[in-house]
Design a protein around this motif. Structure first.
Motif, PDB file in Angstrom:
ATOM      1  N   VAL A 289       0.862  -1.183   0.000  1.00 17.26           N
ATOM      2  CA  VAL A 289       0.000   0.000   0.000  1.00 17.26           C
ATOM      3  C   VAL A 289       0.899   1.234   0.000  1.00 17.26           C
ATOM      4  CG1 VAL A 289      -1.713   1.310   1.308  1.00 17.26           C
ATOM      5  CG2 VAL A 289      -1.854  -1.191   1.220  1.00 17.26           C
ATOM      6  N   HIS A 290       0.612   2.176  -0.886  1.00 14.32           N
ATOM      7  CA  HIS A 290       1.386   3.416  -0.995  1.00 14.32           C
ATOM      8  C   HIS A 290       0.439   4.596  -0.857  1.00 14.32           C
ATOM      9  CE1 HIS A 290       4.894   1.216  -2.528  1.00 14.32           C
ATOM     10  NE2 HIS A 290       4.023   0.524  -3.237  1.00 14.32           N
ATOM     11  N   GLU A 291       0.854   5.600  -0.084  1.00 11.62           N
ATOM     12  CA  GLU A 291       0.072   6.828   0.043  1.00 11.62           C
ATOM     13  C   GLU A 291       0.990   8.010  -0.203  1.00 11.62           C
ATOM     14  OE1 GLU A 291      -3.076   9.052   2.993  1.00 11.62           O
ATOM     15  OE2 GLU A 291      -2.109   7.216   3.656  1.00 11.62           O
ATOM     16  N   LEU A 292       0.612   8.835  -1.145  1.00 10.24           N
ATOM     17  CA  LEU A 292       1.393  10.002  -1.546  1.00 10.24           C
ATOM     18  C   LEU A 292       0.887  11.221  -0.790  1.00 10.24           C
ATOM     19  CD1 LEU A 292       3.400  11.190  -3.757  1.00 10.24           C
ATOM     20  CD2 LEU A 292       1.323  11.702  -5.022  1.00 10.24           C
ATOM     21  N   ILE A 293       1.813  11.965  -0.162  1.00 16.13           N
ATOM     22  CA  ILE A 293       1.453  13.147   0.619  1.00 16.13           C
ATOM     23  C   ILE A 293       2.424  14.265   0.254  1.00 16.13           C
ATOM     24  CG2 ILE A 293       1.205  14.101   2.950  1.00 16.13           C
ATOM     25  CD1 ILE A 293       0.939  11.062   3.845  1.00 16.13           C
ATOM     26  N   PHE A 294       1.893  15.415  -0.161  1.00 19.25           N
ATOM     27  CA  PHE A 294       2.762  16.539  -0.476  1.00 19.25           C
ATOM     28  C   PHE A 294       3.201  17.234   0.804  1.00 19.25           C
ATOM     29  CE2 PHE A 294       1.109  15.634  -4.555  1.00 19.25           C
ATOM     30  CZ  PHE A 294       2.168  15.933  -5.395  1.00 19.25           C
ATOM     31  N   GLU A 295       4.448  17.664   0.843  1.00 17.16           N
ATOM     32  CA  GLU A 295       5.065  18.291   2.017  1.00 17.16           C
ATOM     33  C   GLU A 295       4.635  19.757   2.088  1.00 17.16           C
ATOM     34  OE1 GLU A 295       6.751  16.650   4.207  1.00 17.16           O
ATOM     35  OE2 GLU A 295       7.475  14.866   3.186  1.00 17.16           O
ATOM     36  N   VAL A 296       3.551  20.014   2.796  1.00 17.75           N
ATOM     37  CA  VAL A 296       2.946  21.343   2.867  1.00 17.75           C
ATOM     38  C   VAL A 296       3.957  22.399   3.308  1.00 17.75           C
ATOM     39  CG1 VAL A 296       1.130  22.703   3.973  1.00 17.75           C
ATOM     40  CG2 VAL A 296       0.676  20.360   3.273  1.00 17.75           C
ATOM     41  N   ASP A 297       4.763  22.087   4.317  1.00 16.68           N
ATOM     42  CA  ASP A 297       5.733  23.056   4.838  1.00 16.68           C
ATOM     43  C   ASP A 297       6.848  23.371   3.841  1.00 16.68           C
ATOM     44  OD1 ASP A 297       4.269  23.109   7.161  1.00 16.68           O
ATOM     45  OD2 ASP A 297       5.595  21.731   8.234  1.00 16.68           O
ATOM     46  N   SER A 298       7.018  22.537   2.827  1.00 19.66           N
ATOM     47  CA  SER A 298       8.098  22.734   1.863  1.00 19.66           C
ATOM     48  C   SER A 298       7.618  23.266   0.516  1.00 19.66           C
ATOM     49  CB  SER A 298       8.846  21.413   1.645  1.00 19.66           C
ATOM     50  OG  SER A 298       9.420  20.984   2.855  1.00 19.66           O
TER      51      SER A 298
ATOM     52  N   ARG B 260       6.185  12.880   0.001  1.00 22.17           N
ATOM     53  CA  ARG B 260       6.667  11.643   0.605  1.00 22.17           C
ATOM     54  C   ARG B 260       5.647  10.562   0.306  1.00 22.17           C
ATOM     55  NH1 ARG B 260       4.441  14.359   4.873  1.00 22.17           N
ATOM     56  NH2 ARG B 260       3.067  13.166   6.222  1.00 22.17           N
ATOM     57  N   VAL B 261       6.115   9.334   0.305  1.00 18.96           N
ATOM     58  CA  VAL B 261       5.261   8.179   0.101  1.00 18.96           C
ATOM     59  C   VAL B 261       5.359   7.338   1.360  1.00 18.96           C
ATOM     60  CG1 VAL B 261       4.820   6.131  -1.315  1.00 18.96           C
ATOM     61  CG2 VAL B 261       5.661   8.231  -2.387  1.00 18.96           C
ATOM     62  N   GLU B 262       4.214   7.063   1.954  1.00 22.97           N
ATOM     63  CA  GLU B 262       4.163   6.251   3.167  1.00 22.97           C
ATOM     64  C   GLU B 262       3.487   4.931   2.857  1.00 22.97           C
ATOM     65  OE1 GLU B 262       2.393   8.561   6.289  1.00 22.97           O
ATOM     66  OE2 GLU B 262       4.110   9.914   6.365  1.00 22.97           O
TER      67      GLU B 262
ATOM     68  N   GLY C 126       4.072   0.482   3.198  1.00 24.78           N
ATOM     69  CA  GLY C 126       4.954  -0.478   2.535  1.00 24.78           C
ATOM     70  C   GLY C 126       6.414  -0.305   2.893  1.00 24.78           C
ATOM     71  N   GLY C 127       6.705   0.111   4.120  1.00 24.92           N
ATOM     72  CA  GLY C 127       8.092   0.279   4.548  1.00 24.92           C
ATOM     73  C   GLY C 127       8.351   1.701   4.994  1.00 24.92           C
ATOM     74  N   PRO C 128       9.626   2.042   5.133  1.00 28.78           N
ATOM     75  CA  PRO C 128       9.956   3.402   5.572  1.00 28.78           C
ATOM     76  C   PRO C 128       9.453   4.451   4.570  1.00 28.78           C
ATOM     77  CG  PRO C 128      11.924   2.005   5.480  1.00 28.78           C
ATOM     78  CD  PRO C 128      10.799   1.229   4.890  1.00 28.78           C
ATOM     79  N   ALA C 129       9.177   5.644   5.056  1.00 27.47           N
ATOM     80  CA  ALA C 129       8.741   6.730   4.169  1.00 27.47           C
ATOM     81  C   ALA C 129       9.823   7.006   3.128  1.00 27.47           C
ATOM     82  CB  ALA C 129       8.440   7.987   4.981  1.00 27.47           C
ATOM     83  N   ARG C 130       9.405   7.244   1.918  1.00 25.86           N
ATOM     84  CA  ARG C 130      10.302   7.599   0.824  1.00 25.86           C
ATOM     85  C   ARG C 130       9.961   9.010   0.383  1.00 25.86           C
ATOM     86  NH1 ARG C 130       7.871   3.405   1.469  1.00 25.86           N
ATOM     87  NH2 ARG C 130       6.381   3.546  -0.191  1.00 25.86           N
ATOM     88  N   ARG C 131      10.943   9.736  -0.097  1.00 21.64           N
ATOM     89  CA  ARG C 131      10.726  11.128  -0.491  1.00 21.64           C
ATOM     90  C   ARG C 131      11.097  11.336  -1.955  1.00 21.64           C
ATOM     91  NH1 ARG C 131       9.211  13.151   3.931  1.00 21.64           N
ATOM     92  NH2 ARG C 131      10.144  13.013   5.969  1.00 21.64           N
ATOM     93  N   GLY C 132      10.474  12.341  -2.511  1.00 22.78           N
ATOM     94  CA  GLY C 132      10.759  12.708  -3.882  1.00 22.78           C
ATOM     95  C   GLY C 132      10.312  14.132  -4.120  1.00 22.78           C
ATOM     96  N   VAL C 133      10.531  14.602  -5.325  1.00 28.09           N
ATOM     97  CA  VAL C 133      10.123  15.966  -5.678  1.00 28.09           C
ATOM     98  C   VAL C 133       9.735  15.992  -7.155  1.00 28.09           C
ATOM     99  CG1 VAL C 133      12.470  16.757  -6.242  1.00 28.09           C
ATOM    100  CG2 VAL C 133      10.728  18.412  -5.535  1.00 28.09           C
ATOM    101  N   ILE C 134       8.711  16.768  -7.441  1.00 28.29           N
ATOM    102  CA  ILE C 134       8.321  17.054  -8.810  1.00 28.29           C
ATOM    103  C   ILE C 134       8.764  18.490  -9.066  1.00 28.29           C
ATOM    104  CG2 ILE C 134       6.402  17.293 -10.430  1.00 28.29           C
ATOM    105  CD1 ILE C 134       4.859  15.403  -8.402  1.00 28.29           C
ATOM    106  N   VAL C 135       9.501  18.694 -10.133  1.00 32.21           N
ATOM    107  CA  VAL C 135       9.951  20.038 -10.503  1.00 32.21           C
ATOM    108  C   VAL C 135       9.149  20.454 -11.730  1.00 32.21           C
ATOM    109  CG1 VAL C 135      11.899  21.448 -11.245  1.00 32.21           C
ATOM    110  CG2 VAL C 135      12.265  19.559  -9.618  1.00 32.21           C
ATOM    111  N   VAL C 136       8.366  21.510 -11.565  1.00 35.54           N
ATOM    112  CA  VAL C 136       7.570  22.042 -12.670  1.00 35.54           C
ATOM    113  C   VAL C 136       8.334  23.213 -13.273  1.00 35.54           C
ATOM    114  CG1 VAL C 136       5.388  23.088 -13.356  1.00 35.54           C
ATOM    115  CG2 VAL C 136       5.405  21.335 -11.562  1.00 35.54           C
ATOM    116  N   GLU C 137       8.654  23.094 -14.554  1.00 35.91           N
ATOM    117  CA  GLU C 137       9.359  24.152 -15.256  1.00 35.91           C
ATOM    118  C   GLU C 137       8.390  24.881 -16.178  1.00 35.91           C
ATOM    119  OE1 GLU C 137      12.680  22.255 -17.205  1.00 35.91           O
ATOM    120  OE2 GLU C 137      13.814  22.221 -15.330  1.00 35.91           O
TER     121      GLU C 137
END
Length: 163
Positions: A92-101, A143-145, A147-158
């Protein structure tokens, strides 16, 4: 079925009204999309979301477990592109955008749509599709929560290149 109906109606409304967005549209679809060199949406995305063959769809794979990953961890898209997160396993994967960032324009854009988190993606091949049509340029960390430890990523919109 109701979710796909909601997605179809939201996509049609966005296209008709000209309201554009980093609209987060959750889909529980099977199968994977395109690779980086072949960005047109697959037939299911065209049919269910009303995307055109000329629309560009990037892909990020989510892997769970102890050594889970987000691949690629940084996805670069242009305003007007789409991005789909696809589960590569049965975690199970849940995608959450980092509001503070999120920068203020990106946060306002995402909040305006009430779409700062995805519904859980619960099966292999589940998709979560984002539209970056007229999205403010910048970094969209997430971040993706599950299925294991949280994983992080970033989408860069140009921004779109000047014509």
């Amino acid at each position: 079925m109701a979710l796909l109906h909601l997605v179809r109606n939201r996509a049609a409304l966005l296209k008709r009204s000209g309201v554009v967005a980093a609209t987060l549209v959750g889909l529980a679809l099977s199968g994977c999309g395109s690779d980086e060199s072949d960005l047109p949406p697959d037939a299911r995305l065209q049919r269910e979301l009303g995307l055109e063959p000329s629309d560009r769809v990037h892909e990020v794979l989510l892997h769970g477990g102890i050594e889970g990953s987000v691949d690629p961890a940084e996805a670069v898209v242009l305003q007007g592109d789409y991005l789909q997160f696809v589960t590569a396993d049965s975690w199970v994967h849940e995608l959450i955008f980092e509001v503070d960032s999120l920068a203020s324009p990106a946060l306002a854009f995402m909040e305006g749509l009430d779409q700062l988190a995805a519904p859980p993606m619960v099966s292999r091949g589940s998709r979560f599709v984002l539209s970056f049509v007229e999205a403010p340029p910048g970094r969209y960390p997430f971040r993706v929560e599950g299925g294991g430890p949280a994983r992080r990523g970033v989408i860069v919109v140009e921004p779109l290149p000047a014509r």
